[in-house]
Structures are given as C-alpha cells and as structure tokens.
Design a protein around this motif. Sequence first.
Motif: not given
Length: 680
Positions: A209-211, A215, A258, A408-409, A412, A419, A422-423
């Motif tokens: 998740h979101n890794r 980027q 999100p 946010r993206w 994350e 980890v 959390n925005y």
Amino acid sequence: MINEKLPKIWYGGDYNPEQWDAETWAEDARMFKLAGIDVATINVFSWALIQPSEEEYDFSALDATIDRLYKDGVYICLATATGAHPAWMAKRYPDVLRVDKQGRKRKFGGRHNSCPNSPTYRKYAARLAAKLAERYKDHPGLLIWHVSNEYGGYCYCDNCAAAFRVWLKRRYGSLDAVNRAWNTRFWGHTFYDFDEIVPPSELSEEWGHNRTNFQGISLDYRRFQSESLLDCYKIEYDELKKVTPNVPVTTNLMGFYPELDYFEWAKHMDVVSWDNYPSIDTPVSFTAMTHDLMRGLKSGQPFMLMEQTPSQQNWQAYNALKRPGVMRLWSYQAVARGADTVMFFQLRRSIGACEKYHGAVIEHVGHEHTRVFRECAEVGRELGVLGDAILDARVESKAAIVYDWENRWAIELSSGPSVALNYPEEVHKYYEALFHMNVQTDMISVEEALDKYSLVIAPVMYMIKPGFADKVEAFVNRGGTFVTTFFSGIVNEIDLVTCGGYPGELRKVLGIWAEEIDALLPGQTNKIVMNGAVGALNGEYDGSILCDLIHLEGAEAIATYGEDFYKGMPAVTVNKYGEGEAWYVATSPDKAFMQGFLKNLCDKAGIRPILDTPEGLEATVRTKDGKRILFLLNHNKTASVADMGESVWTDALTGETRRGAVEVPAHGVVILTEGDASHV
C-alpha cells in the motif's frame, strides 16, 4: 439555491423502485408523505434495465417512476446510471473491464468496475446521458442530474497505459522533461521512447500500500487516474448541459477519499454533493471538518448532503445503530456547516445482496411504526417549518486550513520518514482544537486567495506548488498569521527535493532551516519545553511522530526540545515578517499544546469563538441577508446549557424568543435566528 423549483432544504434520498412491485410503490408514496420526503434519487444503477442490449433502450419503467413520484409530490434527482456497466457490455467489449494493481483482468461484477479510458465505456456512457437528457429535459419533476455514483478506483490496463503516455506528452512536452521530473537516472530508469513507460503497478514500480520505487511515476499516475475519471464525468456533464443547460449537475463525493483530487473535480460541478458515513467512534470534529472541506471545494458555496444512513451502515467492521436523536443531530450538523439538503441512502431497505442490512427510512418491517421512521418524519416536519430560511446562507470564517490531495499523495508515497505520518489526521489535530473553541474554519485549497483570513494553517505542507510560497509571504507581510509544521517545504510539485535546507521555499518567511528529521517510535515522545509563558501555553508538552532539527535564521524559539541529543534545539518558532507572523511547529504536539497554541493565535489575530460552550456542545453560524442563524448541537449524552447573555434570538422551529441560558437536550439541536421575531 440549487434549483428554485424546490425552495427549501431538500429531504429524501436514494430510491430503488425497480426492486419492488406496484403494491409496494403505493405504500412508499403514502409513507413518503408521512416522512416529508420531497426528493428521490433514482436510476443510480439501472443501466442494465434501460439498455438490455447494444442498440436497445427501454425507458418505459423509468418514465412511469418519474411520473408517479412527481404526481405524489416527490421531485427527482436523476442519476445517469453509469456507475456499473451491463453484463452484455463486459462480455462483448472486454476493454471496459479494469486491470487491477496486481495485473489481473477483472471479470464482470461489482460496481465502479469500468476502465475510465475504455473507448467503449465512454461511448455508451455519453450516449446514455444524452438520451436521458433529451427524454426528460422538459419534465417538471427534474431537479438535478446525478452523474454516475461515488467515482473511484484505478485501472492499469493497456488502454490506460496508452492514455498515460499521451497525458505525459501533454504535461511535460518531451521525454527529456519526463526523465528529469522523475529523476530516472536513479536505478537506471532512463526512458528513450514513450512506449517504454508502463503504469506503476505491482508488476513494475509499486508493492503493498503506497509503496513505490519511483515517487514521481506513482504520483503522476494518481494525477492521471484522477483526471481520467474526471474526464468520464465531464463527458456526461457536457451531454447533459447541451440539452438541459439550466439543470444543475453533480456527482457524489466521499469526503477525504484519497484517490481523487476533489478540488479539481469541484471546478466542473455545479454543486458539490457528498456521502457522509462516519463510524460510531469517528470524532464529531472530523465529521465537521469533512463538511467544511466539502463546502470549501467551491469557495464556500452550499453543498448537498447526498447520502447518510438513517441508522446503521452495513460495510463497516462494527455497524452500530445511531442512537436516538443522533440521526437528527448529524443531519443538522451538515446543515449548520453549509448543506442545503438532507438525504439518505436509502429510502426503502433492499431485501437482497450486500446492502440489505444498510439502514433505510422504511425498514424491512415495512410500516411507519419504527423508531427510525418516527425520527425521519420529525426531521421532515422540521425542514418544512424552516422552509427557505436557511437556503444559501453562508459560513463566514477568519481562520482557514490548507488541504491538498496531491500533497497527500506525495506524503503517502514518500518512502519515509515514518509510516505513522497520516496527513488527514495531522490536519485534523489543528482543526479539532479550533472546533472545540467554536472557531469557524474554512478548509481551502492551495489555489484559494488568502486575503479574507487572519489565520492560515498549512499542516505538513510537504509539497510546495508554484506560487504558494509567494502567496504566503504576501499574506504574512500584510499582517496575517501563518502556521506550518514539520515535514513541510520538502519537495516541489513534481516531488523533487528543494535543495538548500528544509523548508525550502518557505525558509524565508519562516526564518529557519531544518537539518535533519528524527522519526519517533510508536508511543515514543519528546518534550516541548516552553521558553516562558506564551498566552495560554506554559510548561512542558509532548511531541510525537517526527522531530525536525532546526536552526534559527531570524525566527525566535518559543519552545525547545527537552530530550535526546537535540535537547535545547528549537521545537516551536515564530518569525516576524512584515506586519505579520509565521510559525513553525517542528513536531506533532499533544492536544493540550494544540488547544493552548490555537487559542493564543486566535486571541492575537482577533478571532473570537462563536460562543463559549461546555465540552461537546457545538456552536456554528450561517449568515443570510446580514442575519445570523445559530446552530447549537449537543453531542453529549446529557443536556448542556449555552449562555446567550443578553442577546435576543428566536427559535427557528418553535418561534419562541430565547435569551440567557438555553438548554439543549442530550443529542439535541436548537436553531436560533438573530433578533426577536415578535418585533418583526
């Protein structure tokens, strides 16, 4: 107002008569009258019924439903039915089926299952929207168009890959620019042809998740998918507007969802609508913040509460009932913060499939003798009493919090430093402190003008987009108070680090530079030690998650760290800049610090609470024609009392004159309008 055909707060919700027979329809009509229901959202998932085959359309059942509802005094929120494509389409045109992040081609099933870049899906969705517009353009019951439903979900198919390359060419102009933006010399990723670029799925750059390895690639793919789904909405919007230019168009959003950049989406919506489904343990301040965000999507324009449950949901881990009074309380919380509708999912409970245990105005028992129906009918009666008194009233705020989906993206996807970051939760910490003081706060985009605000807070503003730093400098220079936090000013809009010391482009206005960022373990804290009293702040507080190690460049250290090798380094700073102040909070403080910190800033900025109330009694004001409408919302299990002082108010629901102590029952609501109605 949204549509002058119905000049009151709309009351109703999703209705699925296609699941029932004529005898049930007649009973529904009777019970809708009892409940004060005046709007039904229909046709949300009826594509397969309307279009049973490629060239065949059958609108007869929909015709009868719209005519029947309108005859019974119910107006229509008409959905375009494109949230789920028909089975025949998936069988004949497999390009409509999504490919998931693991590279698996979907079969027919579920909903929101269409590839947003499928030529087939776009063709038939546009055609259906056009046919609906042409057929119902003159129907007196049509209030608003509802395009699709709860857009979301990404696709990684070949159609999306090809469209992504086109999107990149348009965004960057050249492959060289793409390589620079993504820093592709890292790990030997240089591209020499656009066709070499593939979506960042779990077959390529992403895992878990979101890794992600890159980027820049993953961030751009989120932008691209959000825009692809928006394009699908806009295709239908354009077809509807060609034929019905004066009928408003919306689609239902999902709060802090999100995957989509709602600030960008709102630019193409005539009115924002959203679906409110908090858990029983969701802080009421978080729900309030989400309402304020939905209002902020279109710079303060009233919005629609499109869905909420009358009682319980069916898809959360623990689907508790809304306690007596809570449905009414939460409905008016939405209205208090800018909603001009109160609508439910659903009006009658389904008897099969995955939403049969989702609450409804009409329960499975099928009659009006239920607690839920009685509560719904009472709200319907009250909205009839209120009439148009609240419609188009605005929420006026001198404080604002900046929220940005792309930020946010990027956070994350950032591959560190923690980890636990959390925005939305960090944003909520600042909002919550203002909420408990009854300080009205706008949730705004990075594009919003700052002129009307005295206090602007931008928590964890990791990504600084072009022009934002200049806007902040101008705001502070002319006397504004600006606050930002740890992990801010790190990267630009393409997620490349701004060299020269954090917080990058904000360094000048903040008067600091940050050298390192320490990540604290779960449960670990450092001390925020005040350098003397600052307003309501004094002594020591806890800071968690991250600690920036910062140096002063003109700013003053208001507090320092109390532990570890950076003990004594600044933890909270303020920089005098022109006529104003820029604050930096270098860690994530506890609630006690937040409450004192925000009270101090509001006092200095001349921002006053709506009303001083006991804990749990929310006070919010909407203003119309220069007069205030005050909402007192009691989230406590016992009665609370608000002291109105000598000011005179009129109870909007009873007509009584109120002053001094006003008692609000447990989970109760009191709505007061400014002045004594007997003297009008």
